[in-house]
Motif scaffolding. Structure first.
Motif, mmCIF file in Angstrom:
data_model
loop_
_atom_site.group_PDB
_atom_site.id
_atom_site.type_symbol
_atom_site.label_atom_id
_atom_site.label_comp_id
_atom_site.label_asym_id
_atom_site.label_seq_id
_atom_site.Cartn_x
_atom_site.Cartn_y
_atom_site.Cartn_z
ATOM 1 N N SER A 172 0.765 -1.022 -0.049
ATOM 2 C CA SER A 172 -0.017 -0.080 0.009
ATOM 3 C C SER A 172 0.880 1.380 -0.147
ATOM 4 O O SER A 172 0.162 2.349 -0.371
ATOM 5 N N TRP A 173 2.143 1.323 0.471
ATOM 6 C CA TRP A 173 2.957 2.435 0.358
ATOM 7 C C TRP A 173 3.410 2.722 -0.976
ATOM 8 O O TRP A 173 3.708 1.878 -1.800
ATOM 9 N N MET A 174 3.353 4.092 -1.433
ATOM 10 C CA MET A 174 3.939 4.404 -2.636
ATOM 11 C C MET A 174 5.242 4.414 -2.641
ATOM 12 O O MET A 174 5.716 4.227 -4.005
ATOM 13 N N VAL A 175 5.963 4.606 -1.653
ATOM 14 C CA VAL A 175 7.387 4.625 -1.485
ATOM 15 C C VAL A 175 7.523 3.603 -0.505
ATOM 16 O O VAL A 175 7.084 3.542 0.674
ATOM 17 N N HIS A 176 8.255 2.251 -0.674
ATOM 18 C CA HIS A 176 8.541 1.260 0.230
ATOM 19 C C HIS A 176 9.756 1.684 1.310
ATOM 20 O O HIS A 176 10.742 2.327 0.937
ATOM 21 N N VAL A 177 9.165 1.549 2.563
ATOM 22 C CA VAL A 177 10.245 1.857 3.689
ATOM 23 C C VAL A 177 10.207 0.798 4.378
ATOM 24 O O VAL A 177 9.318 -0.197 4.404
ATOM 25 N N PRO A 178 11.379 0.442 5.451
ATOM 26 C CA PRO A 178 11.616 -0.501 6.244
ATOM 27 C C PRO A 178 10.170 -0.991 6.904
ATOM 28 O O PRO A 178 9.467 0.021 7.435
ATOM 29 N N ARG A 179 9.933 -2.271 7.258
ATOM 30 C CA ARG A 179 8.797 -2.649 7.913
ATOM 31 C C ARG A 179 8.675 -1.892 9.463
ATOM 32 O O ARG A 179 7.578 -1.632 9.861
ATOM 33 N N GLY A 180 9.862 -1.787 9.979
ATOM 34 C CA GLY A 180 9.879 -1.177 11.156
ATOM 35 C C GLY A 180 9.357 0.389 11.331
ATOM 36 O O GLY A 180 8.552 0.665 12.083
ATOM 37 N N MET A 181 9.691 0.991 10.171
ATOM 38 C CA MET A 181 9.057 2.582 10.075
ATOM 39 C C MET A 181 7.391 2.339 9.710
ATOM 40 O O MET A 181 6.746 3.164 10.292
ATOM 41 N N GLN A 182 6.966 1.295 8.941
ATOM 42 C CA GLN A 182 5.605 1.075 8.619
ATOM 43 C C GLN A 182 4.753 0.881 10.122
ATOM 44 O O GLN A 182 3.739 1.502 10.094
ATOM 45 N N GLU B 24 13.462 9.608 16.898
ATOM 46 C CA GLU B 24 12.748 8.211 16.153
ATOM 47 C C GLU B 24 11.458 8.925 15.817
ATOM 48 O O GLU B 24 10.932 8.467 14.608
ATOM 49 N N VAL B 25 10.716 9.598 16.784
ATOM 50 C CA VAL B 25 9.381 10.086 16.152
ATOM 51 C C VAL B 25 9.421 10.876 15.106
ATOM 52 O O VAL B 25 8.584 10.689 14.275
ATOM 53 N N ILE B 26 10.413 11.871 14.978
ATOM 54 C CA ILE B 26 10.708 12.531 13.741
ATOM 55 C C ILE B 26 11.007 11.851 12.439
ATOM 56 O O ILE B 26 10.310 12.144 11.397
ATOM 57 N N GLU B 27 11.716 10.869 12.687
ATOM 58 C CA GLU B 27 11.887 10.094 11.372
ATOM 59 C C GLU B 27 10.773 9.325 11.053
ATOM 60 O O GLU B 27 10.343 9.198 9.835
ATOM 61 N N GLY B 28 10.035 8.670 11.986
ATOM 62 C CA GLY B 28 8.621 8.267 11.752
ATOM 63 C C GLY B 28 7.596 9.029 11.072
ATOM 64 O O GLY B 28 6.875 8.882 10.055
ATOM 65 N N MET B 29 7.604 10.188 11.373
ATOM 66 C CA MET B 29 6.760 11.361 10.974
ATOM 67 C C MET B 29 6.953 11.677 9.471
ATOM 68 O O MET B 29 6.270 11.725 8.359
ATOM 69 N N LYS B 30 8.400 11.673 9.229
ATOM 70 C CA LYS B 30 8.792 11.918 7.709
ATOM 71 C C LYS B 30 8.634 10.492 6.870
ATOM 72 O O LYS B 30 8.198 10.851 5.662
ATOM 73 N N ALA B 31 8.624 9.529 7.518
ATOM 74 C CA ALA B 31 8.494 8.125 6.795
ATOM 75 C C ALA B 31 6.861 8.248 6.381
ATOM 76 O O ALA B 31 6.782 7.512 5.401
#
Length: 291
Positions: free
Chosen positions: A139-149, A185-192
């Motif tokens: 479902s992600w338009m750009v694939h990111v690591p599963r941990g980020m998902q 980590e939260v900021i990285e998750g928000m960007k992802a």
């Protein structure tokens, strides 16, 4: 009602485990006509017996494949039931059912009849989990690591909870404290999270112009793009030129030599160099327009 060939109706069947214990391993199990048409109550009973029998068969044998395939057909309604939860998703229902069937097969392979639990109770979470994994991976338009998902989901839940408590959107620091994470980590998750869905460049904006679209605001003209495109198109045409013509092009446009200097290198006049260049460029232009 679907019946076993050469046996009584399904509700009168004896336990298939008894049948298997009384017969040699080489004796095939009774066949079920149209497993997909078996009534739910009968399918439940037959599945219980077939799961026991499956455990006694050699994996890879024809009998094992038949029993396993019959179990899939008998329990296909579980896949359809689970798929209804995701009917509103954009993915084709055919793909969801196919993924759910994979989950059903995994449940059949992992189920232990010795445990006092119904197969449907064990299989449904496995089927739904396989479907959720499919959505998470596609479902992600750009694939990111599963941990980020997974972090995105955790941030979405935490943001909803804190917004109700604070009556405003929580800050990254508040989200980090709530989840026991570092603010980084939260900021990285928000960007992802921005990679989950993409906006069309053709959607209207709030600009003053009625026809303004998002692409007009963010689009940048790359001046070198046309040059790169032409160069890549010309490469095969230049490669097909005679060696002398390629040398003339290299000296004129690579080394930036004048026509007089090229003439001295080749032992010809400047006029002859001019004619050679005109002929080469005309040939390349014709080939470029033709492509």
């Amino acid at each position: 009602m679907a019946v076993l060939q050469g046996t009584a109706p399904a509700h009168e069947l004896t336990d298939l485990t008894d049948l298997g214990a009384a017969a040699p391993a080489a004796v095939p199990a009774a066949r079920i006509e149209a497993p997909g048409a078996v009534a739910p109550a009968d399918a439940k009973e037959l599945s219980r017996d077939l799961l026991v029998r499956l455990g006694s068969l050699e994996e890879g044998s024809s009998e094992y494949s038949y029993v396993r395939g019959t179990l899939v057909e008998l329990n296909a309604t579980l896949v359809r039931f689970a798929a209804r939860r995701f009917a509103s998703r954009s993915e084709p229902m055919e793909d969801i059912l196919q993924v759910g069937t994979i989950g059903l097969i995994k449940a059949i392979d992992r189920f232990d009849p010795a445990r006092e639990v119904e197969f449907t109770t064990f299989a449904l979470p496995t089927i739904i989990g396989e479907m959720k994994r499919f959505f998470r991976d596609t479902s992600w338009m750009v694939h990111v690591p599963r941990g980020m998902q997974e972090l995105r989901l955790a941030l979405a839940r935490a943001s909803d909870e804190l917004e109700q408590l604070l009556d405003r959107r929580p800050t990254p620091a508040e989200l980090a404290a709530h989840l026991g994470l570092e603010e980084r980590e939260v900021i990285e998750g928000m960007k992802a999270s921005n990679a989950y869905a993409a906006q069309s460049l053709d959607i209207p904006t709030d600009g003053e112009e009625p026809a303004a679209v998002l692409g007009a605001r963010h689009a940048v003209e790359e001046k070198g793009f046309e040059a790169v495109l032409h160069l890549e198109t010309l490469k095969p045409l230049v490669a097909a030129l005679p060696e002398r013509d390629r040398a003339v092009l290299s000296m004129r446009f690579g080394a930036e030599m004048t026509q007089s200097q090229i003439g001295e290198q080749l032992g010809v006049s400047q006029m002859q160099v001019s004619r050679i260049l005109t002929r080469i460029l005309k040939h390349l232009r014709t080939g470029l327009l033709a492509d």
